[in-house]
Design an enzyme around this catalytic site. Structure first.
Site, short mmCIF file in Angstrom:
data_model
loop_
_atom_site.label_atom_id
_atom_site.label_comp_id
_atom_site.label_asym_id
_atom_site.label_seq_id
_atom_site.Cartn_x
_atom_site.Cartn_y
_atom_site.Cartn_z
N SER A 64 -28.15 12.69 2.69
CA SER A 64 -28.74 13.98 3.07
C SER A 64 -28.36 15.13 2.14
O SER A 64 -28.94 16.21 2.25
CB SER A 64 -28.34 14.34 4.50
OG SER A 64 -29.06 13.55 5.40
N LYS A 67 -31.16 16.67 0.38
CA LYS A 67 -32.16 17.53 1.05
C LYS A 67 -32.25 18.94 0.47
O LYS A 67 -33.35 19.42 0.20
CB LYS A 67 -31.88 17.56 2.56
CG LYS A 67 -32.17 16.22 3.24
CD LYS A 67 -31.66 16.21 4.68
CE LYS A 67 -31.96 14.90 5.39
NZ LYS A 67 -31.30 14.83 6.72
N TYR A 191 -38.79 9.12 0.45
CA TYR A 191 -37.65 9.87 0.98
C TYR A 191 -36.39 9.00 0.99
O TYR A 191 -35.29 9.46 0.66
CB TYR A 191 -37.98 10.35 2.41
CG TYR A 191 -36.77 10.76 3.21
CD1 TYR A 191 -36.12 11.97 2.98
CD2 TYR A 191 -36.24 9.89 4.18
CE1 TYR A 191 -34.99 12.32 3.71
CE2 TYR A 191 -35.11 10.22 4.90
CZ TYR A 191 -34.49 11.44 4.66
OH TYR A 191 -33.37 11.77 5.37
N TYR A 243 -25.89 20.53 10.37
CA TYR A 243 -26.57 20.10 11.60
C TYR A 243 -26.05 20.85 12.82
O TYR A 243 -25.89 22.07 12.79
CB TYR A 243 -26.42 18.59 11.81
CG TYR A 243 -26.79 17.79 10.59
CD1 TYR A 243 -28.07 17.89 10.05
CD2 TYR A 243 -25.89 16.94 9.98
CE1 TYR A 243 -28.41 17.16 8.94
CE2 TYR A 243 -26.23 16.20 8.87
CZ TYR A 243 -27.50 16.32 8.35
OH TYR A 243 -27.83 15.60 7.26
N VAL A 261 -24.54 10.93 5.07
CA VAL A 261 -23.94 9.86 5.88
C VAL A 261 -23.13 8.85 5.06
O VAL A 261 -22.41 8.05 5.63
CB VAL A 261 -24.93 9.03 6.73
CG1 VAL A 261 -25.33 9.77 7.97
CG2 VAL A 261 -26.11 8.57 5.93
N1 GLN Z 1 -31.03 8.56 4.60
C1 GLN Z 1 -30.37 9.04 5.78
C2 GLN Z 1 -31.37 9.10 6.94
O1 GLN Z 1 -32.47 9.51 6.70
C3 GLN Z 1 -29.78 10.38 5.52
C4 GLN Z 1 -29.11 10.96 6.73
C5 GLN Z 1 -27.86 11.75 6.41
O2 GLN Z 1 -27.27 11.65 5.36
N2 GLN Z 1 -27.39 12.52 7.38
O3 GLN Z 1 -31.06 8.73 8.03
#
Ligand code: GLN
Length: 419
Positions: A64, A67, A191, A243, A261
C-alpha cells in the site's frame, strides 16, 4: 569525525528490536513466508543524503505504500479535476480493504484505501491506456523516484492474485457504479502488480524525500512531480495514510505517512526528509508494530512532529542600526509570511520623515513569494512616507524590486557604513 546519525538510527533499532508483538500478514500467502525479524530504517534529507541502519538493503513488496505515489502519478497524468471526480480526499476511518463508497457520488473516500487505490490505478496514463501501459508507468515512475530500476516480485503478485477475491469484489462494486470503465479483473491485475513492486527502505526514504522536497528529486535535482501534486499527496497521507489508525498516528507521530502489509512504512516531513522502516509484524490496523514505534521515537527525539514548528519568523529581523542619517535594517534567512510580518511591524514604528532606510539583504537566503511581495509593499509605503529607500543585495535575492508603482529602491552591492 564520523557523523553520529547512523549510530543514532542503530540505537533506535536496538530499542525496538525486542518487541515481537503483532503478526505477519497471511491473507497473501507469499507474505506469510516473510522473515518476521527483518528490521531496517533509512532517512533521506531533502539535500539528498541517506542514512540507514539494520536491514536497509532487504527487498520487500511495496504494497500500500504504492498508493500515494500512484495517486501522484495519476494527478500528474490526468489533472486534479479528473482525479477528484473519481476519488475523494476524506479520511475514511475504515480498514484498508473496506468495501465502502461515499454516499451520493459513489466515489471511494480517499486514494489510500484499496477502493480508492484501485480507482486511481485505472486513471493512470490516459483514458485509453492498456493495462500494460499503466504498469509500465508505475515501474518507470517508482524507479525514477527510487533512483534505480525496480521490478515486480512475480511470486508475490501471483500469490495475491490467487486470493484477490476481496479486491475483485471492490472493483466489481466500483464498476457497478461506473467508477471503473473496464473489466474489474484487468484493473485488479494492474493494481496487484503495482503493490508487488520490490523496494528497500533506502528506496522508500528517497521516494518520501522527493514528496517532502515539493516534488524535486533530492539526488538528481529533477522535478519528478509538480509542487501542488506533492502537497496534495502529503495532505492525503496525513489524513488517511494510516487507515483507521490515522488520527492516533497524527497525534503521536505527526508525520504524513503510509504503511504497507509487507511491513514497510514511509514518512515524509515537508521541507526536511523522507524516512522509511521495515518490520513485517503488523498491528490490528495493518501497520508495522516496530515501524510505528521507530517513527514515534524519531518524531519525539528529533522534534519531527509537523504541528510543532519553530517560530521561523522571529529570526528574520537580524538587527536595526543607525548609520549617520541612515537606518540600516538587516534581514537574514528565509523570508516567508511571518518573517516579513515581523520586519513590517518594526518598520511601521519608524518616524515619518525624509531619512534614508536601507534594507540589508546580504544575509538573506531567499524570499518566498509572499515574503517578497510584503517586503516590496513595505518599501513602497516607506517611500510614500517620504523616506529614501535602498536595498543592499549582493546576491540578488530580490531581483527586479519593482515597488508596484514603477519605482524601485536604490540597489547597492555593499552594506552601508562598512558594516
Ligand atoms: N496489495 C494489498 C491489498 O490490496 C495492499 C494492502 C496494504 O498494504 N495495506 O490488499
Amino acid at each position: 569525525m564520523r557523523t553520529p546519525v547512523p549510530d543514532y538510527l542503530a540505537e533506535v533499532l536496538d530499542g525496538v528490536a525486542g518487541d515481537r508483538s503483532g503478526a505477519v500478514a497471511d491473507y497473501i500467502p507469499d507474505l506469510a513466508q516473510a522473515d518476521p525479524e527483518v528490521l531496517g530504517v533509512a532517512v533521506t534529507t531533502v539535500a539528498g543524503r541517506t542514512y540507514a541502519a539494520g536491514d536497509a538493503d532487504v527487498e520487500f513488496s511495496i504494497q500500500s505504500i504504492s498508493k500515494p505515489f500512484a495517486y501522484a502519478a495519476a494527478l500528474a497524468d490526468r489533472g486534479t479535476e479528473v482525479v477528484d471526480a473519481t476519488v475523494g480526499v476524506e479520511p475514511s476511518g475504515e480498514a484498508f480493504d473496506e468495501l465502502s463508497l461515499e454516499g451520493g457520488t459513489h466515489r471511494p473516500k480517499n486514494p489510500m484505501i484499496n477502493a480508492g487505490a484501485i480507482a486511481v490505478h485505472h486513471l493512470l496514463v490516459g483514458p485509453d491506456a492498456t493495462g500494460a501501459a499503466r504498469v509500465e508507468r508505475i515501474l518507470d515512475f517508482f524507479s525514477e523516484l527510487a533512483g534505480r530500476r525496480l521490478s515486480v516480485d512475480e511470486s508475490v503478485y501471483r500469490s495475491e492474485m490467487d486470493t484477490a477475491d476481496r479486491n475483485l469484489a471492490i472493483a466489481h462494486m466500483l464498476r457497478n457504479y461506473r467508477v471503473l470503465g473496464e473489466p474489474a479483473a484487468e484493473v485488479v491485475d494492474g493494481y496487484t502488480r503495482q503493490c508487488a513492486v520490490n523496494v528497500t527502505v533506502r528506496d522508500l526514504a528517497v521516494m518520501g524525500a522527493t514528496l517532502a522536497n515539493a516534488g524535486v528529486h533530492p539526488v538528481t535535482g529533477r522535478r519528478v512531480v509538480p509542487a501542488d501534486v506533492a502537497r496534495r499527496t502529503l495532505s492525503v497521507m496525513a489524513g488517511s495514510g494510516m487507515y483507521d489508525g490515522a488520527g492516533d498516528w497524527l497525534v503521536r507521530v505527526g508525520i504524513p505517512a503510509k504503511s504497507g502489509v509487507a511491513g514497510g512504512l514511509i514518512g515524509a516531513l515537508p521541507g526536511q526528509l523522507g524516512l522509511a522502516t521495515v518490520s513485517p509484524r503488523l498491528d490490528g490496523h495493518g501497520n508495522s508494530v516496530r515501524g510505528v514505534a521507530i517513527c514515534e521515537r524519531l518524531s519525539r527525539d528529533m522534534g519531527m512532529h509537523l504541528m510543532q514548528a519553530e517560530p521561523y519568523g522571529s529570526t528574520v529581523l537580524r538587527g536595526i542600526r543607525p548609520d549617520g542619517d541612515t537606518t540600516v535594517v538587516a534581514l537574514q534567512g528565509v523570508v516567508q509570511f511571518s518573517g516579513a510580518e515581523a520586519v513590517l511591524h518594526r518598520l511601521a514604528e519608524m518616524p515619518v520623515d525624509d531619512s534614508e532606510i536601507v534594507l540589508d539583504l546580504s544575509r538573506v537566503d531567499r524570499f518566498s513569494d509572499v515574503g517578497r511581495r510584503m517586503t516590496l509593499e513595505g518599501l513602497r509605503r516607506l517611500a510614500l512616507d517620504g523616506h529614501t529607500v535602498a536595498v543592499v543585495d549582493p546576491d540578488g535575492v530580490l531581483p527586479d524590486p519593482d515597488l508596484g508603482d514603477g519605482t524601485r529602491p536604490q540597489v547597492r552591492s555593499r552594506p552601508a557604513g562598512g558594516g
